[in-house]
Design an enzyme around this catalytic site. Structure first.
Site, PDB file in Angstrom:
ATOM      1  N   ARG B  68     -14.787 -14.082  -3.726  1.00 50.90           N
ATOM      2  CA  ARG B  68     -14.363 -15.017  -4.790  1.00 50.90           C
ATOM      3  C   ARG B  68     -14.916 -14.581  -6.150  1.00 50.90           C
ATOM      4  NH1 ARG B  68     -15.569 -20.908  -6.403  1.00 50.90           N
ATOM      5  NH2 ARG B  68     -13.530 -21.820  -6.792  1.00 50.90           N
ATOM      6  N   ILE B  94      -9.663 -22.314 -11.159  1.00 50.47           N
ATOM      7  CA  ILE B  94      -9.572 -21.809  -9.792  1.00 50.47           C
ATOM      8  C   ILE B  94     -10.029 -22.991  -8.928  1.00 50.47           C
ATOM      9  CG2 ILE B  94     -11.830 -20.660 -10.118  1.00 50.47           C
ATOM     10  CD1 ILE B  94     -11.085 -18.682  -7.959  1.00 50.47           C
ATOM     11  N   SER B  95      -9.228 -23.355  -7.923  1.00 45.72           N
ATOM     12  CA  SER B  95      -9.483 -24.581  -7.156  1.00 45.72           C
ATOM     13  C   SER B  95     -10.806 -24.536  -6.407  1.00 45.72           C
ATOM     14  CB  SER B  95      -8.370 -24.814  -6.138  1.00 45.72           C
ATOM     15  OG  SER B  95      -7.165 -24.995  -6.789  1.00 45.72           O
ATOM     16  N   GLN B  96     -11.258 -25.718  -6.029  1.00 49.02           N
ATOM     17  CA  GLN B  96     -12.454 -25.832  -5.195  1.00 49.02           C
ATOM     18  C   GLN B  96     -12.184 -25.086  -3.879  1.00 49.02           C
ATOM     19  OE1 GLN B  96     -13.211 -29.914  -4.208  1.00 49.02           O
ATOM     20  NE2 GLN B  96     -15.212 -29.493  -3.325  1.00 49.02           N
ATOM     21  N   PRO B  97     -13.111 -24.252  -3.404  1.00 42.80           N
ATOM     22  CA  PRO B  97     -12.873 -23.483  -2.176  1.00 42.80           C
ATOM     23  C   PRO B  97     -12.439 -24.356  -0.991  1.00 42.80           C
ATOM     24  CG  PRO B  97     -14.872 -22.725  -3.244  1.00 42.80           C
ATOM     25  CD  PRO B  97     -14.407 -23.904  -4.015  1.00 42.80           C
TER      26      PRO B  97
END
Lengths: 806, 245
Positions: B68, B94-97
């Site tokens: 990431r 960038i979205s939360q994992p």
């Protein structure tokens, strides 16, 4: 010693500028950030008043010797700091959206408070020191201060109509210069350097290119996100106190704004122009060439349901905006449409500027456009309609993030629903479309509100008069003025089947039918509707993890869903993606209150501990405690009453801008007059005479609060001008009396212990900051009527402290 | 260059550089492992919502593998493995994992599957998809982001991902139909052309919400007869009723 007239005028100008700056900052930060953060930042920045009080209390004798110099310096410092502090604050990389993830954002937020507190510190210094300098004439200074604020509240509204918000910063800069020149005019010879400096600052303000004061809008606001697309550009910008409107034309990528579109829809919208209010809340002006087929997409949304249940001759659209609901009615060949829109600039855009683009939609023979507030329009018309429609009046993003929680909204209250239904003809419908939220919040609260309205209106069988459907993005609730027929239910089922929408409720629905196309974990809304329509609705409301108590005119907070009971559960889910469940608007308000209380304690208690002597308090004397209580109570009570009556009178005057301006300026101007008149009270025995204005405040407040229904009923039958006039007549005596307790007490202190005047000024400043935030929280929890009674109690407490002030 | 001391110094610097990189990579791998452990724990509570006992093992492996830190701006690298969304510029995130993991899981991808992503962003989601499917197509409308994402994907070794700069509304006609589609660029509605490009039996996932805050996920399914349905999925285990009513 008597203050000279130019000084009083200068105090009034600075006070007007401070109020204007406060309102302006709210506008500016609502544009570059979001409204609720703007509210918190500016509330706390007003602590500059408290800081000033402490600063003056500790340095009063040194500063009073330099009175004219000190006053002029602070006026010019306000001039310079008003634009500079805003520009500096908007360059702090504060991103509210990241607050829950990054603690660093809290520091950024605190830096913004501190920077914005500076201009208020300078303006408070002017009035605070003048009160001390002219301690024998405090009523005149306080009268100038209040009257100035009253004029400022009118002036800023006018300026917001005339100028873009960022340009008004220059006007405020010049107002500080004018105030300085007024003070200098009293002793021109000795003030020459100040005159020179004023002229230089004034000229700088005038010749500075306007581009140097540019707004730095958050990149996360939808306007900026759209502008990232290639070829997209702003083609028009309009400003008013109702908001900054941006018109955006897309380049290579069409806009395609069609919220709630069915998944079965095959068509896309025609060419559109995006319209943003305060860089957010996107709506669209749609090209219409007169061919209804191009509008087919509007028949693929849940809000099209009422048009499929029966044919309508006339429709009322509340919140018509840029016209998509009018186009939807057009598509269904409605013979007559009344469209009501609050913002004249939006109407102007559709009616004139883009008239050709919209196919002269708002000038069509069968469309009547009314620039009015929805309930104001209804109060003035006796017409009834086959369909009254309210669709998606707020943007999804802000609504979903809980940002509206502290915003009053009189469109979705029990009383509003009853008013809408009064204008629905027999067998007609009221239709309300809202965004879907998972888990449901406002849809459930709206259901509770509508059902509550029907029950209080004496409808015996509300369950026979309601239907509701949902898609994946929106839901539509219909209330019929009559019993829903089997034919209507059959049509509803067909409408839903064709568009893959789910029925939420209709008379006779089963649970299996309610969760087929857009499957939720449980048929939440079906269960909410059946429970709320049943006998145990209160138990359901209590058991729900969000606040879905019906919204009323006394507690007009449809978007307030927060329940303390749910907070621990939501907190435990924060790391697992549950942060969106937090009602951030409400929690920010609590955070603002905590910060204001802590800061006030710091400003009041710390100097009391460390520099008691310097403040002018005699050792081992307990006399300062009644003084503290007195001015704190006044600070709280004044704003409690002011805020509560602004909201109450909004129900009579309707238009939010005019209502706020008229009520606020009447309060402040009449309080200014009251302050001026209070000199006559201080000549004789103080206590019984102070009891008189406080008694009148209590009497009027309680009577207005309890008899408001009757007052409203009477005034709503009169014309628009009479309503404003009567409102002024009702408020003025109340404001007049509210202007007295502060200067009367200061006059008393000035005879016994004048050193305490600046400290009292600071206490009052701190209390005012707490009051504005606390008033909203109390109103959300208990309603405006309770707020008024609390204020009366606080005035009573102040009256009890008054004899102990010596 | 032939001087022995000079050679020693240069070799030392090179060694230091490589060992620093290795240490950093090791550190990132350790952080990635910790993140995946956290995600596994957190999604255990959501099984009722996701209709599965836990995340697909292949999704977990992909999470463990995709670096990431290669898909975030330099300033955000220290937070690359925090379970939170991160800013990537241009008003995008960038979205939360956790959300990326759930979204990827919901797609139920096959190795031979064909998947389209609308809204490449930094390229992280595309890299995750590439770990699970051979044919990944991704479109980004913001040109600088598209270039940056393309470079990120190449640097991280995802050369097979097909990238394109442009409007995702009409999907990727030449590569259609798709077994799965992810629409990370939020639109006011689900584009009809994308529904058309979804294979019968295919799945489409759309996160709904404001920046930094995914409210819920919409899973669009097309059955064998071409009939469309949606599921609105809460990414957390939260029931709005206490059950006492």
């Amino acid at each position: 010693m008597k203050p000279h007239l130019p000084l009083l005028a200068a105090v009034a100008i600075i006070s007007a500028s401070a109020l204007a700056y406060e309102v302006l900052l709210m506008r500016l930060f609502s544009i570059i950030q979001w409204h609720h953060f703007a509210y918190m930042m500016i509330s706390l920045a007003l602590l500059g008043y408290g800081v000033s009080g402490v600063f003056l209390a500790l340095n009063r004798d040194r500063l009073v010797k330099l009175f004219p110099t000190w006053t002029m310096a602070n006026m010019l410092l306000f001039s310079c700091s008003a634009p500079m502090c805003f520009l500096l604050a908007q360059y702090i990389p504060f991103n509210p959206a990241e607050m829950l993830w990054t603690p660093m954002q809290l520091w950024n937020l605190c830096s913004i408070y501190l920077i914005l507190a500076l201009p208020f510190f300078f303006t408070a210094n002017v009035a605070g020191l003048a009160l001390y300098r002219y301690k024998d004439r405090v009523s005149s200074i306080y009268a100038a201060d209040l009257s100035g604020a009253g004029i400022g509240s009118i002036g800023i509204m006018l300026l917001l109509f005339l100028l873009f918000p960022e340009k008004i910063l220059t006007v405020l800069m010049l107002s500080g210069v004018v105030a300085t020149l007024l003070v200098s005019s009293h002793d021109l010879e000795r003030s020459k350097p100040w005159v020179m400096l004023s002229v230089i600052i004034g000229l700088t303000a005038i010749i500075t290119p306007s581009a140097s004061i540019a707004l730095k809008v958050s990149p996360y606001k939808t306007l900026n996100q759209l502008l990232q697309l290639p070829g997209t550009q702003i083609i028009g910008r309009y400003s008013s106190p109702l908001g900054l409107i941006d018109i955006v034309k897309s380049g290579t990528t069409p806009l395609r704004h069609a919220p709630g579109l069915s998944l079965n829809a095959a068509t896309e919208p025609p060419e559109q122009l995006a319209v943003f209010t305060d860089a957010d809340n996107m709506t669209a002006i749609t090209r219409y060439d007169g061919n209804p087929q191009t509008l087919g997409y509007l028949d693929q949304t849940t809000s099209a349901l009422p048009y499929h249940l029966k044919r309508h001759a006339d429709v009322l659209i509340l919140g018509a905006g840029t016209g998509s609901d009018v186009l939807q009615a057009n598509y269904h060949a409605i013979k007559h449409i009344d469209a009501v829109e609050l913002n004249p600039q939006i109407v102007e855009l559709v009616q004139r500027k883009y008239a050709g683009f919209t196919g002269y939609l708002y000038s069509s023979a069968h469309v009547d456009v009314h620039v009015d507030e929805a309930r104001g329009y209804l109060a003035a018309t006796g017409k009834t309609y086959n369909l009254v429609n309210l669709s998606l009046l707020d943007a999804f993003g802000a609504s979903a993030a809980g940002l509206y929680s502290m915003a009053e909204n009189y469109l979705y209250t029990e009383q509003a629903v009853r008013e809408y239904l009064r204008h629905v003809s027999p067998d007609g419908y009221l239709s309300i479309t809202r965004w879907i939220k998972i888990p449901p919040r406002d849809e459930a609260k709206l259901l509770a509100t509508v059902i509550g309205a029907l029950k209080t209106a004496g409808i015996a069988q509300p369950r026979q008069q309601i239907v509701m459907i949902r898609g994946w993005q929106t839901s539509t609730l219909l209330v019929k003025r009559g019993i829903i027929s089997a034919d209507e239910i059959a049509r509803l089922k067909q409408f839903c089947n064709e568009r893959s929408f789910d029925p939420v409720y209709y008379p006779g629905i089963t649970e299996q039918e309610a969760n087929r196309f857009n499957v939720q974990q449980q048929p939440y809304l079906y269960r909410a509707a059946t429970a709320l329509l049943g006998d145990r609705s209160q138990a359901f409301i209590d058991a729900y993890k969000f606040n879905i108590e019906p919204a009323t005119d006394d507690k007009p907070y449809l978007f307030h869903f927060f329940k303390w009971r749910t907070l621990p559960e939501i907190s435990s889910l924060m790391a697992s993606g549950g942060s969106f469940l937090l009602e951030s608007g409400y929690l920010l308000l609590i955070a603002a209150l905590v910060q204001a209380v802590l800061a006030s304690l710091l400003l009041i208690v710390l100097p009391l501990r460390l520099w008691k002597n310097k403040l002018g308090i005699e050792p081992d004397s307990g006399n300062h405690l009644p003084l503290l209580a007195y001015f704190f109570c006044l600070g709280l009570a004044f704003l409690f009453i002011e805020i509560a009556f602004i909201q109450k009178f909004m129900l009579i005057l309707h238009h939010p801008l005019y209502a706020i301006t008229v009520v606020l300026s009447t309060f402040l101007l009449s309080a200014g007059a009251g302050s001026y008149f209070s000199t006559r009270l201080t000549a004789g025995t103080e206590t019984p005479i102070l009891m008189l204005p406080i008694g009148v405040i209590a009497l009027l407040s309680v009577n207005y609060a309890l008899g408001f229904g009757t007052i409203a009923e009477f005034l709503l039958k009169t014309g628009s001008l009479s309503r404003y006039l009567f409102s002024v007549i009702l408020i003025a005596p109340l404001g007049f009396c509210m202007g007295m307790p502060f200067p009367v007490a200061l006059a008393k202190i000035s005879r016994t212990n004048p050193a305490l005047i600046p400290w009292a000024w600071g206490i009052n400043g701190c209390a005012s900051v707490i009051s504005a935030i606390l008033a909203t929280l109390i109103a959300m929890q208990f309603g405006f009527t309770v707020l008024i009674f609390l204020a009366v109690g606080l005035y009573g407490l102040a009256a009890w402290c008054f004899p102990r002030l010596a | 260059m032939k001087h022995p001391i000079f050679r020693l110094v240069v070799s030392g610097i090179v060694l230091l550089f490589f060992s620093a990189c290795a240490i950093a990579e090791n550190d990132f791998a350790r952080q990635r492992h910790a993140l995946v452990t956290a995600i596994k724990t957190e999604t255990a509570g959501t099984r009722g919502y996701l209709d599965s006992e836990s995340l697909d093992q292949r999704v977990i492996e992909a999470l463990l593998k995709v670096p990431r830190h290669e898909f975030v701006p330099d300033a955000e690298r220290p937070f690359a493995y925090a379970n939170r969304p991160l800013p990537i510029g241009y008003g995008q995130t960038i979205s939360q994992p956790l959300i990326v993991a759930i979204m990827t899981d919901l797609l139920k991808l096959n190795k031979s599957g064909r998947v389209l992503e609308v809204g490449t962003g930094s390229g992280y989601q595309a890299a995750m998809l590439a770990e699970l499917a051979d044919n990944v197509y991704t479109i980004e409308i913001i040109e600088p982001l598209a270039k940056w994402a393309s470079a990120n994907l190449k640097r991280a070794g995802y050369d097979t991902v097909h990238t394109r700069t442009g409007d995702g509304y009409y999907g990727w006609e030449e590569a259609a139909p798709f077994d799965a589609i992810v629409v990370t660029a939020v639109a006011s509605h689900i584009p009809p052309p994308l529904i058309k490009q979804l294979k019968p039996g295919g799945r489409m996932v759309i996160p709904v919400g404001a920046p930094f805050m995914t409210q819920y996920l919409v899973l669009v399914t097309k059955d064998a007869d071409g009939k469309i349905g949606t599921r609105q999925i809460l990414p957390v285990n939260f029931v709005p009723l206490t059950g006492r009513h």
